[in-house]
Scaffold this active site. Structure first.
Site, PDB file in Angstrom:
ATOM      1  N   SER A   1       0.863  -1.181   0.000  1.00 29.89           N
ATOM      2  CA  SER A   1       0.000   0.000   0.000  1.00 29.89           C
ATOM      3  C   SER A   1       0.903   1.236   0.000  1.00 29.89           C
ATOM      4  O   SER A   1       1.602   1.496   0.985  1.00 29.89           O
ATOM      5  CB  SER A   1      -0.897   0.008   1.246  1.00 29.89           C
ATOM      6  OG  SER A   1      -1.399   1.320   1.433  1.00 29.89           O
TER       7      SER A   1
ATOM      8  N   ASP B   1     -22.299   0.447  -4.329  1.00 29.41           N
ATOM      9  CA  ASP B   1     -20.968   1.045  -4.477  1.00 29.41           C
ATOM     10  C   ASP B   1     -20.130   0.290  -5.509  1.00 29.41           C
ATOM     11  O   ASP B   1     -19.495   0.893  -6.381  1.00 29.41           O
ATOM     12  CB  ASP B   1     -20.224   1.035  -3.133  1.00 29.41           C
ATOM     13  CG  ASP B   1     -21.014   1.742  -2.051  1.00 29.41           C
ATOM     14  OD1 ASP B   1     -22.007   2.408  -2.381  1.00 29.41           O
ATOM     15  OD2 ASP B   1     -20.640   1.613  -0.869  1.00 29.41           O
TER      16      ASP B   1
HETATM   17  C1  GLA Z   1     -22.812   2.111   1.920  1.00 26.31           C
HETATM   18  C2  GLA Z   1     -23.041   0.704   1.376  1.00 26.31           C
HETATM   19  C3  GLA Z   1     -24.028   0.697   0.204  1.00 26.31           C
HETATM   20  C4  GLA Z   1     -25.298   1.485   0.547  1.00 26.31           C
HETATM   21  C5  GLA Z   1     -24.951   2.842   1.166  1.00 26.31           C
HETATM   22  C6  GLA Z   1     -26.169   3.565   1.654  1.00 26.31           C
HETATM   23  O1  GLA Z   1     -22.140   2.889   0.992  1.00 26.31           O
HETATM   24  O2  GLA Z   1     -21.830   0.125   0.959  1.00 26.31           O
HETATM   25  O3  GLA Z   1     -24.324  -0.614  -0.182  1.00 26.31           O
HETATM   26  O4  GLA Z   1     -26.134   0.735   1.381  1.00 26.31           O
HETATM   27  O5  GLA Z   1     -24.045   2.725   2.249  1.00 26.31           O
HETATM   28  O6  GLA Z   1     -26.994   3.907   0.596  1.00 26.31           O
END
Ligand code: GLA
Length: 383
Positions: free
Chosen positions: A67, A170
């Site tokens: 890293s 995400d």
């Molecule tokens: C985090 C999680 C996502 C989602 C958001 C809230 O980023 O990783 O999967 O649940 O919170 O929307």
């Protein structure tokens, strides 16, 4: 993020030769928070900040990972019992394991990586890391895994190796991102649609409270559990309800006496939020940014008062936005710290940022960080 910077560290750290370089971004989310694991809709986009990694197959069965940002080096094998202790390395290990579980044949490699997506700020630095390695290893070892499965590999890494029962948003945004487009994803059917996003006369800006949300995983998992409790209660009367996305307020009220007051509030927020994503998409198609902004404020209110994932600093930044006449503002991502996302008219931008800085500094003794949002492409090979 500078490829040459990562490359120079890779060369210095390993045997002097070069490998292949891959990148994957963090994300913003215009609206649709905590809806993904409820089978609802989300509306994210990838950003111009993320992770860059260089990798080279090393002919052994060991991964040697460096890293660059943390100046930390870890070596681990690819079997379940080889899990490294360093939390950053567990993301890479988890991705390797999840690929192997899906039949991917991978072997040892050297790697160095760095990122410019702020950690713990709600912009999904961890998804960026997972997607970078899922994409890279799939490409280098010709595993033939499709893009959805790459996103799911990142999500499963969070579940099985990092203790966060997150949804798919995400990792999906990090893999599927497209410059100048937001993506509406139906998290139940996994159907998605790109929406051009280039609002004339407005800008999207993030204000980072600099409150880190690292310790939030158990609170996040608790929220998810609340939602599941409510679904279980509703299902007794309405067996077709598989997720809160399938429920409405009348169904929630029917089970009010059977669930805790807290679970009721959580579900009330989610039911409202699922609908708000659809309302925002319609408003965007009409070019109606006032409605988009109003829904963002409603989301903030729900996340703060019903879902209880905001914090004092984020509420403060939201109040300043309101006072300045900013079109829309809300806490973004999982919450408990991190950023607000703000939809601001061009002519208000300077005054808003100035006021936010001055007032935040006065109250909390430090400046919020400011990030202009540039919607960018998802996971890719750089060279
Ligand atoms: C985090 C999680 C996502 C989602 C958001 C809230 O980023 O990783 O999967 O649940 O919170 O929307």
């Amino acid at each position: 993020m500078d490829i040459e910077f990562v490359r120079s560290r890779f060369i210095k750290h390993f045997d002097g030769s070069t490998g292949s370089v891959y990148a994957s971004p963090g994300r913003i989310n215009l609206i649709g928070e905590h809806t993904d694991y409820n089978g609802g809709f989300v509306f994210p986009g990838a950003i111009d900040k993320g992770m860059v990694a260089e990798l080279k197959i090393n002919g052994t069965n060991k991964v040697r990972a460096y890293s660059i940002d943390l100046k930390d080096y870890v070596e681990f094998g690819l079997n379940e019992e080889d899990a490294p202790r360093a939390s950053w390395a567990r993301y890479i290990f988890g991705v390797c394991r999840e690929i192997i579980k899906r039949g991917g044949k991978i072997a040892g490699f050297n790697t160095a990586f760095a990122g410019d997506v702020p950690l713990g700020a709600g912009m999904s630095s961890s998804a960026a890391l997972e997607s970078t390695y899922a994409f890279a290893l799939n490409d280098m070892f010709n595993c033939g895994i499709d893009k959805f499965e790459l996103a799911k590999i990142g999500q499963a890494t969070e579940h099985n190796y990092c203790g966060v029962n997150c949804g798919i948003m995400d990792q999906f945004a990090s893999v599927f991102g497209k410059a100048e487009h937001l993506i509406r994803l139906d998290c139940r059917s996994l159907e998605y649609q790109y929406f051009p996003f280039n609002p004339q006369g407005y800008r999207l800006v993030l204000l980072d409270s600099v409150v880190k949300h690292e310790l939030a995983s158990s609170a996040y998992n608790d929220r998810r559990k609340s939602c599941e409790n409510v679904v279980a209660a509703i299902q007794k009367r309405h067996p077709h309800v598989e997720f809160l996305r399938d429920a409405n307020m009348a169904m929630l009220d029917e089970v009010k006496a059977e669930i805790s007051a807290e679970d009721y509030m959580r579900a009330e927020y989610v039911i409202g939020e699922v609908q708000r994503v659809l309302d925002v998409c319609d408003a965007l198609e009409r070019g109606d940014y006032e409605t988009v902004g109003q829904k963002m404020y409603e989301t903030h209110h729900g996340m703060s008062k019903l879902y209880e994932v905001s914090c004092e600093e984020l509420d403060f930044l939201n109040d300043i936005a309101k006072e300045c006449g900013v079109t829309g503002s809300r806490v973004m991502g999982g919450g408990f710290g991190g950023c607000t996302i703000n939809l601001v008219k061009d002519e208000l931008y300077d005054a808003f940022i100035e006021k936010a800085k001055v007032e935040y500094k006065k109250k909390y003794g430090r400046l919020p960080k400011v990030y202009d949002v540039v919607i960018s492409d998802g996971a890719r090979k750089l060279c």
